[in-house]
Design a protein around this motif. Structure first.
Motif, PDB file in Angstrom:
ATOM      1  N   UNK A  69      26.439  30.557  26.724  1.00 51.57           N
ATOM      2  CA  UNK A  69      25.819  30.215  28.011  1.00 51.57           C
ATOM      3  C   UNK A  69      24.426  30.812  28.196  1.00 51.57           C
ATOM      4  N   UNK A  70      24.245  32.064  27.798  1.00 51.50           N
ATOM      5  CA  UNK A  70      22.931  32.690  27.934  1.00 51.50           C
ATOM      6  C   UNK A  70      21.909  32.000  27.036  1.00 51.50           C
ATOM      7  N   UNK A  71      22.321  31.609  25.856  1.00 52.04           N
ATOM      8  CA  UNK A  71      21.440  30.881  24.935  1.00 52.04           C
ATOM      9  C   UNK A  71      21.007  29.555  25.548  1.00 52.04           C
ATOM     10  N   UNK A  72      21.954  28.838  26.146  1.00 56.56           N
ATOM     11  CA  UNK A  72      21.633  27.557  26.776  1.00 56.56           C
ATOM     12  C   UNK A  72      20.680  27.752  27.951  1.00 56.56           C
ATOM     13  N   UNK A  73      20.918  28.798  28.750  1.00 58.13           N
ATOM     14  CA  UNK A  73      20.066  29.054  29.912  1.00 58.13           C
ATOM     15  C   UNK A  73      18.638  29.365  29.484  1.00 58.13           C
ATOM     16  N   UNK A  74      18.484  30.148  28.423  1.00 61.11           N
ATOM     17  CA  UNK A  74      17.146  30.462  27.921  1.00 61.11           C
ATOM     18  C   UNK A  74      16.428  29.203  27.446  1.00 61.11           C
ATOM     19  N   UNK A  75      17.166  28.328  26.789  1.00 60.29           N
ATOM     20  CA  UNK A  75      16.559  27.095  26.287  1.00 60.29           C
ATOM     21  C   UNK A  75      16.108  26.194  27.428  1.00 60.29           C
ATOM     22  N   UNK A  76      16.912  26.109  28.474  1.00 62.90           N
ATOM     23  CA  UNK A  76      16.549  25.284  29.631  1.00 62.90           C
ATOM     24  C   UNK A  76      15.313  25.859  30.313  1.00 62.90           C
ATOM     25  N   UNK A  77      15.267  27.157  30.479  1.00 62.02           N
ATOM     26  CA  UNK A  77      14.121  27.793  31.120  1.00 62.02           C
ATOM     27  C   UNK A  77      12.852  27.590  30.297  1.00 62.02           C
ATOM     28  N   UNK A  78      12.984  27.715  28.986  1.00 64.51           N
ATOM     29  CA  UNK A  78      11.822  27.531  28.117  1.00 64.51           C
ATOM     30  C   UNK A  78      11.332  26.088  28.119  1.00 64.51           C
ATOM     31  N   UNK A  79      12.254  25.144  28.257  1.00 65.80           N
ATOM     32  CA  UNK A  79      11.871  23.728  28.251  1.00 65.80           C
ATOM     33  C   UNK A  79      11.087  23.361  29.488  1.00 65.80           C
ATOM     34  N   UNK A  80      11.454  23.977  30.637  1.00 65.68           N
ATOM     35  CA  UNK A  80      10.757  23.682  31.878  1.00 65.68           C
ATOM     36  C   UNK A  80      10.873  22.223  32.262  1.00 65.68           C
ATOM     37  N   UNK A 125      26.146  27.520  15.705  1.00 66.47           N
ATOM     38  CA  UNK A 125      25.866  28.625  16.620  1.00 66.47           C
ATOM     39  C   UNK A 125      24.439  29.156  16.504  1.00 66.47           C
ATOM     40  N   UNK A 126      23.773  28.883  15.394  1.00 63.74           N
ATOM     41  CA  UNK A 126      22.424  29.415  15.191  1.00 63.74           C
ATOM     42  C   UNK A 126      21.337  28.362  15.347  1.00 63.74           C
ATOM     43  N   UNK A 127      21.699  27.141  15.640  1.00 61.18           N
ATOM     44  CA  UNK A 127      20.721  26.073  15.802  1.00 61.18           C
ATOM     45  C   UNK A 127      20.017  26.195  17.148  1.00 61.18           C
ATOM     46  N   UNK A 128      18.785  25.694  17.265  1.00 62.20           N
ATOM     47  CA  UNK A 128      18.135  25.654  18.576  1.00 62.20           C
ATOM     48  C   UNK A 128      18.951  24.817  19.556  1.00 62.20           C
ATOM     49  N   UNK A 129      18.985  25.262  20.794  1.00 59.54           N
ATOM     50  CA  UNK A 129      19.718  24.523  21.830  1.00 59.54           C
ATOM     51  C   UNK A 129      18.811  23.431  22.396  1.00 59.54           C
ATOM     52  N   UNK A 130      19.310  22.205  22.410  1.00 58.16           N
ATOM     53  CA  UNK A 130      18.558  21.081  22.967  1.00 58.16           C
ATOM     54  C   UNK A 130      19.114  20.773  24.357  1.00 58.16           C
ATOM     55  N   UNK A 131      18.410  21.191  25.428  1.00 58.54           N
ATOM     56  CA  UNK A 131      18.958  20.986  26.781  1.00 58.54           C
ATOM     57  C   UNK A 131      19.252  19.529  27.098  1.00 58.54           C
ATOM     58  N   UNK A 132      18.402  18.629  26.602  1.00 58.69           N
ATOM     59  CA  UNK A 132      18.603  17.215  26.912  1.00 58.69           C
ATOM     60  C   UNK A 132      19.854  16.646  26.248  1.00 58.69           C
ATOM     61  N   UNK A 133      20.412  17.374  25.274  1.00 59.43           N
ATOM     62  CA  UNK A 133      21.628  16.931  24.583  1.00 59.43           C
ATOM     63  C   UNK A 133      22.799  17.887  24.839  1.00 59.43           C
ATOM     64  N   UNK A 134      22.590  18.817  25.759  1.00 58.56           N
ATOM     65  CA  UNK A 134      23.604  19.838  26.033  1.00 58.56           C
ATOM     66  C   UNK A 134      24.051  20.514  24.743  1.00 58.56           C
ATOM     67  N   UNK A 135      23.106  20.807  23.893  1.00 51.67           N
ATOM     68  CA  UNK A 135      23.379  21.538  22.652  1.00 51.67           C
ATOM     69  C   UNK A 135      22.780  20.901  21.414  1.00 51.67           C
ATOM     70  N   UNK A 136      23.372  19.814  20.903  1.00 48.25           N
ATOM     71  CA  UNK A 136      24.627  19.176  21.312  1.00 48.25           C
ATOM     72  C   UNK A 136      25.841  20.000  20.888  1.00 48.25           C
TER      73      UNK A 136
END
Length: 539
Positions: A359-370, A395-406
């Motif tokens: 969850x923290x990883x996803x939140x950081x990715x969303x914030x960075x995406x703006x 688990x080590x891939x970049x999180x893509x907010x627009x794909x919820x991960x995927x």
């Protein structure tokens, strides 16, 4: 009444969400909404006796709440009813699949057109739809013969192909869900012969020099070396279960087999040897896993460790971790070898640790995406904690907010099944330890001289793994991941948001028959375990 959701849905042919919505729109909505833990909103806030509330308004308000109702029910409802709701949806989808396909077409992944992509017999997924049908038959209490008949139709095309496998050896994936399961129902000598032939053919892939089974013949990935090589993928921890099954069911001498004068002993030793090599070479010191280990087949030395489906050679591919968890847990469950239990614990503990950081990883990715992604995330209701139990594809891939991960729901389903087996083993070990210094062996024979573990620690671990497994099943039963039964043109798979091969952009954010099969297998396993049936959900 709400307590009869599954039964009402089965009788009417409606989805469970539709039954719930009907409950809430009916004259006893106050009682029903209280059962689901809801307060009616919108039009339903009016006095229930007020003539101003039209039937249409009541129905509209109920429909708007249906998703929230099912979400809460997945979180807090009895596991038996949750399983029934999932099986109801699975049954509706399976009926549509058998109507749309012929028995020589094996569903693999969903397509944008809303249809299944199909494969031929011999593909590693070709036995899984038959497995789905057998799981539905089991859930019916072996009473709905339709499912058994269709399962046998879809497995018929797999018969006699074990010795024509060519370059791949996925016999566990193909024949355990099909003919081996069929034999447990029918007792048919022909079903047994087909499954034993798969075990025998898999045994031919064993390489004495590396003490492991080769996964493919002649297959090279972009990361392969040019050295003399034998490739072993982590997925094969599931295939070795075919050898275990064969060792339990074969007789010696086996007149219908070509080799191995003592097949039971030989096959079980091959499975154990392979697992020990995986523990030594695929499993990293921190409990994560490599996807592929390439050996020199003559010497057993390791040429290279790398990935094909993961993000990088050093990353942790989620489904690979799940295959390992499930494979080692099942192997300990079958053999009682304490080394396999220790490895399953190590893998599972790391998997849960990685999930907790997601969850923290996803939140950081969303914030960075703006931009729009951040605005949408801020406006969205917070995800329930159980949502974190469905892993990103790596688990080590970049999180893509627009794909919820995927994410990969198939990995979650496999891991849930593995954690149930692990919980069962831990409970058996704890019970045996409490009973005294006798040799411990859940549920099969124990390794001679196994050290007696602490009873309380094993029981605590059993409860923790079972909670993680049941909570994962609850997450997958929520509308975000479970596709509704729907009408014409609906999503053909049971689970949404599966990821097959992200690096190749192959089967990304789709339904996978593997996810469907392992979800149903895990739910049926859960229903055999009183502690799982009695699991109480958390927010």
């Amino acid at each position: 009444m709400p307590r009869e959701v599954a039964a009402a849905a089965g009788r009417s042919g409606s989805s469970a969400a539709e039954v719930v919505a009907a409950d809430l729109a009916g004259p006893s909505e106050a009682e029903d909404s209280a059962y689901y833990g809801l307060e009616l909103t919108g039009a339903a806030d009016a006095d229930a006796n007020s003539s101003a509330v039209s039937a249409a308004a009541r129905a509209s308000a109920a429909a708007a709440m249906a998703t929230d109702v099912v979400n809460r029910f997945a979180a807090f409802g009895p596991m038996r009813l949750i399983a029934a709701r999932v099986m109801e949806a699975a049954g509706a989808k399976a009926r549509k699949t058998v109507e749309a396909l012929t028995p020589d077409q094996y569903p693999m992944a969903t397509q944008p057109s809303g249809e299944w992509e199909v494969v031929k017999a011999g593909h590693w997924m070709s036995g899984l739809f038959s497995g789905v049908l057998w799981q539905l038959y089991e859930h019916s209490g072996r009473k709905e013969q339709f499912w058994a008949d269709k399962a046998q139709e879809w497995q018929a095309g797999l018969a006699g192909r074990q010795r024509e496998s060519g370059s791949q050896h996925d016999f566990g994936f193909i024949y355990l869900p099909s003919f081996a399961h069929s034999y447990s129902v029918t007792g048919s000598p022909e079903d047994k012969r087909q499954a034993l032939a798969a075990a025998e053919a898999l045994s031919w892939a064993f390489v004495p020099g590396s003490k492991s089974l080769r996964s493919f013949d002649g297959w090279k990935t972009p990361s392969s070396t040019d050295a003399y090589q034998q490739i072993v993928i982590i997925d094969f921890m599931m295939n070795i279960q075919m050898l275990v099954w064969g060792a339990r069911h074969v007789t010696s001498p086996a007149l219908d087999l070509r080799m191995d004068p003592r097949p039971a002993e030989t096959w079980l030793q091959m499975a154990k040897d392979h697992a020990r090599q995986v523990a030594a070479n695929h499993v990293r010191p921190d409990g994560t896993t490599y996807h592929i280990v390439e050996y020199n087949p003559n010497t057993g030395s390791v040429n290279k460790k790398y990935t094909y489906q993961g993000y990088s050679d050093s990353s942790t591919w989620a489904r690979g971790q799940a295959w390992a968890i499930c494979g080692f847990a099942m192997l300990h469950n079958a053999t009682g070898d304490h080394d396999f239990l220790e490895t399953a614990r190590k893998l599972t503990d790391k998997y849960l640790e990685l999930l907790s950081a997601q969850p923290a990883k996803a939140a950081r990715a969303v914030k960075a995406a703006g931009g729009a992604a951040a605005v949408a995330a801020a406006a969205a209701p917070p995800a329930p904690p159980r949502d974190a139990l469905v892993p990103q594809w790596d688990f080590d891939a970049p999180w893509h907010p627009e794909m919820d991960g995927p994410r990969d729901t198939s990995a979650a389903a496999v891991a849930a099944l593995g954690m149930l087996y692990l919980a069962e083993s831990e409970a058996a070990v704890g019970t045996a330890a409490a009973a005294g210094p006798q040799t411990i062996g859940p549920p099969a024979e124990a390794a001679a001289g196994e050290a007696r573990p602490d009873s309380q620690a094993s029981r605590g671990a059993a409860a923790r793994y079972l909670d993680a497994a049941a909570s994962t099943l609850r997450a997958l039963a929520a509308p975000k991941y479970l596709a509704p039964a729907g009408g014409a043109g609906s999503f053909p798979a049971l689970l949404k948001h599966g990821t097959g091969g992200f690096p190749l952009r192959n089967h990304v954010d789709v339904g996978l028959i593997s996810g469907d099969y392992y979800l149903l297998a895990a739910l049926n396993k859960c229903l055999t375990m009183p502690a799982c049936v009695g699991h109480v959900g958390s927010a």
